[in-house]
Motif scaffolding. Structure first.
Motif, PDB file in Angstrom:
ATOM      1  N   ILE A   1      37.010  -4.602  -3.703  1.00 46.98           N
ATOM      2  CA  ILE A   1      36.152  -5.421  -2.866  1.00 46.98           C
ATOM      3  C   ILE A   1      36.548  -6.863  -3.112  1.00 46.98           C
ATOM      4  O   ILE A   1      36.301  -7.403  -4.180  1.00 46.98           O
ATOM      5  CB  ILE A   1      34.670  -5.209  -3.204  1.00 46.98           C
ATOM      6  CG1 ILE A   1      34.331  -3.733  -3.150  1.00 46.98           C
ATOM      7  CG2 ILE A   1      33.802  -6.005  -2.273  1.00 46.98           C
ATOM      8  CD1 ILE A   1      33.023  -3.401  -3.802  1.00 46.98           C
ATOM      9  N   LYS A   2      37.145  -7.458  -2.113  1.00 55.41           N
ATOM     10  CA  LYS A   2      37.709  -8.789  -2.238  1.00 55.41           C
ATOM     11  C   LYS A   2      36.716  -9.807  -2.785  1.00 55.41           C
ATOM     12  O   LYS A   2      35.821 -10.251  -2.088  1.00 55.41           O
ATOM     13  CB  LYS A   2      38.215  -9.216  -0.860  1.00 55.41           C
ATOM     14  CG  LYS A   2      38.769 -10.601  -0.801  1.00 55.41           C
ATOM     15  CD  LYS A   2      39.186 -10.907   0.625  1.00 55.41           C
ATOM     16  CE  LYS A   2      39.071 -12.379   0.883  1.00 55.41           C
ATOM     17  NZ  LYS A   2      39.225 -12.705   2.266  1.00 55.41           N
ATOM     18  N   GLY A   3      36.862 -10.168  -4.025  1.00 54.00           N
ATOM     19  CA  GLY A   3      36.081 -11.251  -4.601  1.00 54.00           C
ATOM     20  C   GLY A   3      34.654 -10.922  -4.990  1.00 54.00           C
ATOM     21  O   GLY A   3      34.039 -11.677  -5.721  1.00 54.00           O
ATOM     22  N   LEU A   4      34.098  -9.841  -4.514  1.00 57.01           N
ATOM     23  CA  LEU A   4      32.692  -9.556  -4.788  1.00 57.01           C
ATOM     24  C   LEU A   4      32.444  -9.214  -6.256  1.00 57.01           C
ATOM     25  O   LEU A   4      31.412  -9.545  -6.804  1.00 57.01           O
ATOM     26  CB  LEU A   4      32.173  -8.432  -3.895  1.00 57.01           C
ATOM     27  CG  LEU A   4      31.975  -8.794  -2.432  1.00 57.01           C
ATOM     28  CD1 LEU A   4      31.543  -7.569  -1.635  1.00 57.01           C
ATOM     29  CD2 LEU A   4      30.976  -9.905  -2.253  1.00 57.01           C
ATOM     30  N   PHE A  28      35.395 -15.390   2.486  1.00 52.81           N
ATOM     31  CA  PHE A  28      34.935 -14.051   2.819  1.00 52.81           C
ATOM     32  C   PHE A  28      34.819 -13.895   4.324  1.00 52.81           C
ATOM     33  O   PHE A  28      34.475 -14.831   5.037  1.00 52.81           O
ATOM     34  CB  PHE A  28      33.568 -13.772   2.197  1.00 52.81           C
ATOM     35  CG  PHE A  28      33.610 -13.458   0.723  1.00 52.81           C
ATOM     36  CD1 PHE A  28      34.494 -14.087  -0.124  1.00 52.81           C
ATOM     37  CD2 PHE A  28      32.748 -12.538   0.191  1.00 52.81           C
ATOM     38  CE1 PHE A  28      34.531 -13.805  -1.471  1.00 52.81           C
ATOM     39  CE2 PHE A  28      32.762 -12.239  -1.167  1.00 52.81           C
ATOM     40  CZ  PHE A  28      33.659 -12.871  -1.995  1.00 52.81           C
ATOM     41  N   SER A  29      35.075 -12.686   4.790  1.00 54.94           N
ATOM     42  CA  SER A  29      34.812 -12.344   6.183  1.00 54.94           C
ATOM     43  C   SER A  29      33.578 -11.446   6.202  1.00 54.94           C
ATOM     44  O   SER A  29      33.137 -10.952   5.157  1.00 54.94           O
ATOM     45  CB  SER A  29      36.013 -11.615   6.788  1.00 54.94           C
ATOM     46  OG  SER A  29      36.157 -10.346   6.201  1.00 54.94           O
ATOM     47  N   THR A  30      33.050 -11.212   7.367  1.00 49.83           N
ATOM     48  CA  THR A  30      31.857 -10.371   7.490  1.00 49.83           C
ATOM     49  C   THR A  30      32.118  -8.981   6.918  1.00 49.83           C
ATOM     50  O   THR A  30      31.280  -8.429   6.199  1.00 49.83           O
ATOM     51  CB  THR A  30      31.427 -10.274   8.970  1.00 49.83           C
ATOM     52  OG1 THR A  30      31.256 -11.597   9.483  1.00 49.83           O
ATOM     53  CG2 THR A  30      30.132  -9.512   9.119  1.00 49.83           C
ATOM     54  N   ILE A  31      33.276  -8.442   7.182  1.00 54.00           N
ATOM     55  CA  ILE A  31      33.601  -7.085   6.733  1.00 54.00           C
ATOM     56  C   ILE A  31      33.655  -6.981   5.204  1.00 54.00           C
ATOM     57  O   ILE A  31      33.418  -5.913   4.640  1.00 54.00           O
ATOM     58  CB  ILE A  31      34.921  -6.600   7.388  1.00 54.00           C
ATOM     59  CG1 ILE A  31      35.005  -5.081   7.371  1.00 54.00           C
ATOM     60  CG2 ILE A  31      36.126  -7.222   6.766  1.00 54.00           C
ATOM     61  CD1 ILE A  31      34.144  -4.423   8.399  1.00 54.00           C
ATOM     62  N   ASP A  32      33.916  -8.089   4.514  1.00 55.72           N
ATOM     63  CA  ASP A  32      33.956  -8.074   3.048  1.00 55.72           C
ATOM     64  C   ASP A  32      32.593  -7.740   2.431  1.00 55.72           C
ATOM     65  O   ASP A  32      32.521  -7.362   1.259  1.00 55.72           O
ATOM     66  CB  ASP A  32      34.437  -9.422   2.500  1.00 55.72           C
ATOM     67  CG  ASP A  32      35.885  -9.698   2.835  1.00 55.72           C
ATOM     68  OD1 ASP A  32      36.680  -8.734   2.905  1.00 55.72           O
ATOM     69  OD2 ASP A  32      36.242 -10.879   3.035  1.00 55.72           O
ATOM     70  N   TYR A  33      31.536  -7.877   3.195  1.00 56.27           N
ATOM     71  CA  TYR A  33      30.190  -7.603   2.691  1.00 56.27           C
ATOM     72  C   TYR A  33      29.765  -6.145   2.870  1.00 56.27           C
ATOM     73  O   TYR A  33      28.686  -5.758   2.428  1.00 56.27           O
ATOM     74  CB  TYR A  33      29.181  -8.526   3.375  1.00 56.27           C
ATOM     75  CG  TYR A  33      29.294  -9.955   2.914  1.00 56.27           C
ATOM     76  CD1 TYR A  33      28.579 -10.402   1.806  1.00 56.27           C
ATOM     77  CD2 TYR A  33      30.132 -10.851   3.562  1.00 56.27           C
ATOM     78  CE1 TYR A  33      28.702 -11.713   1.358  1.00 56.27           C
ATOM     79  CE2 TYR A  33      30.262 -12.157   3.128  1.00 56.27           C
ATOM     80  CZ  TYR A  33      29.542 -12.581   2.027  1.00 56.27           C
ATOM     81  OH  TYR A  33      29.670 -13.879   1.580  1.00 56.27           O
TER      82      TYR A  33
END
Length: 170
Positions: A1-4, A28-33
């Motif tokens: 998970i990118k950066g989370l 972050f993009s919306t999909i990263d959440y």
């Protein structure tokens, strides 16, 4: 998970009672959440969105960046409970003007660059609005087509500002 993981968002969601969303994490993009929202959905956590804008213009690069409104919309679309606070809700305009006695709405102008938030909110509060065309909808406008009625890209919107302006500066 990118950066989370570095922020421990996904791990802390297990202990959360709700999500308060104000500002997205840089890059972050919306999909990263999605992983975070998926865990929140399982827990049936309410998502309180304190800034329902979908996007903004990043000042140094002039690029569009997501805002938490887009993440809130995603959560709502996958079945989550979302509470929005801010434009376009009429309540934000009522709160902003509650101490102005005998307000003459004909003398009020809302200025913003978002049709979906600034202009829609102004319309719901029945005040004039000024859309800044160099903001988030800049791709729709160009110097040769600053008109609303003659702009084919705008026909899909049912939200119309009172006035258009290319820039807002002091």
């Amino acid at each position: 998970i990118k950066g989370l993981e570095e922020f421990n968002f996904v791990k802390k969601i297990e202990d959360a009672d709700f999500i308060l969303a104000c500002t997205p994490s840089p890059g972050f993009s919306t999909i990263d959440y999605v992983p975070l929202l998926t865990k929140a959905l399982v827990k049936k956590l309410p998502f309180v969105c304190a800034n329902p804008d979908f996007e903004t213009v990043e000042s140094s690069s002039n690029n569009l960046l997501i805002c938490m409104g887009s993440v809130a919309e995603l959560y709502k679309n996958i079945g989550g409970s979302v509470i929005m606070m801010g434009k376009p809700s009429i309540h934000i305009y009522q709160e902003a003007t509650k101490n102005i006695f005998n307000i003459d709405k004909k003398k009020v102008l809302a200025i913003g660059d978002s049709l979906h938030h600034d202009i829609k909110g102004a319309n719901s509060f029945d005040i004039d609005s000024l859309l800044i065309t160099s903001g988030i909808h800049k791709s729709i406008f160009n110097k040769s087509n600053m008109e609303w009625e003659d702009n084919d890209s705008l026909s899909k919107f049912e939200i119309k500002p009172t006035y258009l302006c290319s820039k807002f500066q002091f």
